[in-house]
Design an enzyme around this catalytic site. Structure first.
Site, PDB file in Angstrom:
ATOM      1  CE1 TYR A 295      -2.256  -2.020   1.601  1.00  0.00           C
ATOM      2  CE2 TYR A 295      -4.438  -2.529   0.751  1.00  0.00           C
ATOM      3  CZ  TYR A 295      -3.146  -2.072   0.552  1.00  0.00           C
ATOM      4  OH  TYR A 295      -2.757  -1.659  -0.700  1.00  0.00           O
TER       5      TYR A 295
ATOM      6  CG  HIS B 117       0.965  -5.793  -2.188  1.00  0.00           C
ATOM      7  ND1 HIS B 117       0.316  -5.914  -0.986  1.00  0.00           N
ATOM      8  CD2 HIS B 117       1.091  -4.453  -2.389  1.00  0.00           C
ATOM      9  CE1 HIS B 117       0.075  -4.716  -0.494  1.00  0.00           C
ATOM     10  NE2 HIS B 117       0.545  -3.816  -1.320  1.00  0.00           N
TER      11      HIS B 117
HETATM   12  P1  NAD Z   1      -5.034   8.187  -0.664  1.00  0.00           P
HETATM   13  O1  NAD Z   1      -4.134   9.203  -1.225  1.00  0.00           O
HETATM   14  O2  NAD Z   1      -6.105   7.667  -1.530  1.00  0.00           O
HETATM   15  O3  NAD Z   1      -5.711   8.720   0.668  1.00  0.00           O
HETATM   16  C1  NAD Z   1      -5.007   8.893   1.858  1.00  0.00           C
HETATM   17  C2  NAD Z   1      -5.931   8.962   3.031  1.00  0.00           C
HETATM   18  O4  NAD Z   1      -6.667  10.180   3.013  1.00  0.00           O
HETATM   19  C3  NAD Z   1      -7.067   7.932   3.012  1.00  0.00           C
HETATM   20  O5  NAD Z   1      -6.631   6.680   3.374  1.00  0.00           O
HETATM   21  C4  NAD Z   1      -8.106   8.539   3.942  1.00  0.00           C
HETATM   22  O6  NAD Z   1      -7.790   8.241   5.287  1.00  0.00           O
HETATM   23  C5  NAD Z   1      -7.920  10.016   3.681  1.00  0.00           C
HETATM   24  N1  NAD Z   1      -8.992  10.584   2.838  1.00  0.00           N
HETATM   25  C6  NAD Z   1      -9.637  10.061   1.764  1.00  0.00           C
HETATM   26  N2  NAD Z   1     -10.548  10.909   1.275  1.00  0.00           N
HETATM   27  C7  NAD Z   1     -10.492  12.013   2.058  1.00  0.00           C
HETATM   28  C8  NAD Z   1     -11.181  13.248   2.055  1.00  0.00           C
HETATM   29  N3  NAD Z   1     -12.119  13.534   1.163  1.00  0.00           N
HETATM   30  N4  NAD Z   1     -10.856  14.162   3.017  1.00  0.00           N
HETATM   31  C9  NAD Z   1      -9.894  13.900   3.931  1.00  0.00           C
HETATM   32  N5  NAD Z   1      -9.198  12.748   3.987  1.00  0.00           N
HETATM   33  C10 NAD Z   1      -9.492  11.812   3.050  1.00  0.00           C
HETATM   34  O7  NAD Z   1      -4.056   7.024  -0.170  1.00  0.00           O
HETATM   35  P2  NAD Z   1      -4.301   5.515   0.186  1.00  0.00           P
HETATM   36  O8  NAD Z   1      -5.501   5.301   1.010  1.00  0.00           O
HETATM   37  O9  NAD Z   1      -3.016   4.998   0.695  1.00  0.00           O
HETATM   38  O10 NAD Z   1      -4.443   4.828  -1.252  1.00  0.00           O
HETATM   39  C11 NAD Z   1      -5.654   4.521  -1.847  1.00  0.00           C
HETATM   40  C12 NAD Z   1      -5.827   3.036  -1.934  1.00  0.00           C
HETATM   41  O11 NAD Z   1      -4.991   2.514  -2.974  1.00  0.00           O
HETATM   42  C13 NAD Z   1      -5.444   2.270  -0.674  1.00  0.00           C
HETATM   43  O12 NAD Z   1      -6.509   2.261   0.228  1.00  0.00           O
HETATM   44  C14 NAD Z   1      -5.117   0.922  -1.238  1.00  0.00           C
HETATM   45  O13 NAD Z   1      -6.316   0.200  -1.413  1.00  0.00           O
HETATM   46  C15 NAD Z   1      -4.489   1.250  -2.598  1.00  0.00           C
HETATM   47  N6  NAD Z   1      -3.009   1.311  -2.560  1.00  0.00           N
HETATM   48  C16 NAD Z   1      -2.304   0.263  -3.029  1.00  0.00           C
HETATM   49  C17 NAD Z   1      -0.932   0.266  -2.973  1.00  0.00           C
HETATM   50  C18 NAD Z   1      -0.162  -0.903  -3.502  1.00  0.00           C
HETATM   51  O14 NAD Z   1      -0.727  -1.787  -4.116  1.00  0.00           O
HETATM   52  N7  NAD Z   1       1.130  -0.949  -3.291  1.00  0.00           N
HETATM   53  C19 NAD Z   1      -0.252   1.338  -2.407  1.00  0.00           C
HETATM   54  C20 NAD Z   1      -0.978   2.432  -1.971  1.00  0.00           C
HETATM   55  C21 NAD Z   1      -2.369   2.397  -2.054  1.00  0.00           C
END
Ligand code: NAD
Length: 321
Positions: free
Chosen positions: A56, A122
């Site tokens: 990230y 990952h």
């Molecule tokens: P998400 O669906 O959780 O959220 C997307 C984005 O929406 C956020 O990053 C934030 O900017 C925004 N958001 C959050 N809450 C909100 C709200 N209440 N109102 C408006 N916008 C809002 O997607 P994400 O952030 O990609 O995934 C969650 C977490 O999971 C990541 O931060 C990461 O730590 C993990 N993740 C891991 C993998 C992997 O291991 N391959 C892949 C995807 C995500």
């Protein structure tokens, strides 16, 4: 805050957890102060799982999270990853023993800690299965024995490879992303309760489907097909007309899934942490939920391909078909 048993780890994990990918500016600029406030508010509110990765923002998220956590590190379950990296515009995977060991040492340094609670391989769908089973996971087990890591696991968008690896190797934690939300519920079709119960902690990440299910609209890089984006825009309008938001409806939908131990949301702003905590205790009117689900129903489970062809889930329609 509610907590659930985290598989066989003996840990109790908050049902809402903090995704630190946005701290690496994966979704646009993030001010340090904003990130600081969001992390501390989340901890004060009982959120105890924090997920990050070297990938990230080319270590930026780890560096920031380490600096922000400082004296509070022991209050939380800290999860990071190995194997997927970015160098400028280049992306690469390295699941070799040296690669994993170097990565963990760097993560410990950036995160300002001497142990990692959960270490995930990952995005395992990007390499042959044998690389994960015969190389990555055994090295990660050694790191457990050496006391640098407490628990290990895997993350992937593709689900069948998760199931195959987890039935052949005793992983502690599985992170699946974007596969249980308003637009895709495949997670529960592939991972069963009996497979994980009492053994594996399941994390459902990206309940907003990486920004697709947000009022500000889908990020330009998002792989969702146009037809899905169109349906979500319609659902977003309906939510607004019903005095709620697509984020609140989407979170409620994900949180109501009893299979995962925790729902992992990216939360880089205090306002997002507050809104997402609100969703924990809120209900959505049945008619509104039914209307939103109805709009999206015809495009549900239109998931896309990630990784190498041998690891594609059956039934992947996009981008080619
Ligand atoms: P998400 O669906 O959780 O959220 C997307 C984005 O929406 C956020 O990053 C934030 O900017 C925004 N958001 C959050 N809450 C909100 C709200 N209440 N109102 C408006 N916008 C809002 O997607 P994400 O952030 O990609 O995934 C969650 C977490 O999971 C990541 O931060 C990461 O730590 C993990 N993740 C891991 C993998 C992997 O291991 N391959 C892949 C995807 C995500």
């Amino acid at each position: 805050m509610q907590y659930r048993r985290f598989g066989g780890t003996g840990l109790d994990v908050s049902v809402l957890s903090y995704g630190a990918a946005p701290l690496g500016e994966e979704y646009g600029k993030v001010r340090y102060k904003e990130a600081y406030e969001s992390v501390h508010y989340a901890i004060d509110s009982g959120v105890n799982l924090f997920d990050v990765a070297p990938y990230y923002g080319e270590f930026l998220a780890e560096k920031r999270l380490g600096r922000i956590l400082e004296k509070r590190r022991k209050e939380i379950i800290l999860e990071t990853k190995v194997g997927r990296y970015k160098k400028g515009a280049e992306e690469y995977f390295d699941f070799s023993e040296k690669g994993i060991r170097d990565s963990v040492e760097r993560s410990l340094r950036y995160l300002k800690t001497d142990y990692i609670d959960i270490l995930l391989a990952h995005d395992i769908e990007f390499v042959p299965k044998k690389v994960i089973l015969a190389q990555a996971l055994p090295v990660m087990e050694k790191l457990k024995e050496e006391g640098k890591v407490r628990f290990t696991g895997i993350s992937s968008y593709m689900l069948y490879i998760i199931r195959e690896v987890a039935t052949q190797f005793p992983v502690d934690v599985i992170l699946s992303y974007s596969r249980y939300n308003l637009t895709d519920t495949s997670l529960n079709d592939v991972i069963s309760d009996s497979m994980i119960e009492g053994k594996i902690g399941l994390i459902n990440a990206s309940p907003l489907n990486m920004g697709l299910l947000t009022s500000r609209g889908v990020p330009a890089w998002h792989p969702a097909p146009e037809i899905v984006v169109e349906r979500v825009l319609k659902a977003t309008r309906i939510c607004r007309e019903r005095n709620t938001s697509i984020e609140q409806v989407a979170l409620r939908f994900a949180l109501d899934n009893g299979l995962p131990s925790t729902t992992l949301v990216g939360m880089n702003k205090l306002e997002y942490v507050k809104a997402n905590l609100r969703a924990l205790n809120s209900t959505i009117q049945e008619e509104t939920m039914a209307e939103v689900v109805g709009i999206i129903k015809s495009v549900r489970n239109f998931f896309w391909r990630e990784g190498i062809p041998e690891n594609y889930d059956p039934g992947c329609y996009f981008p080619d078909d």
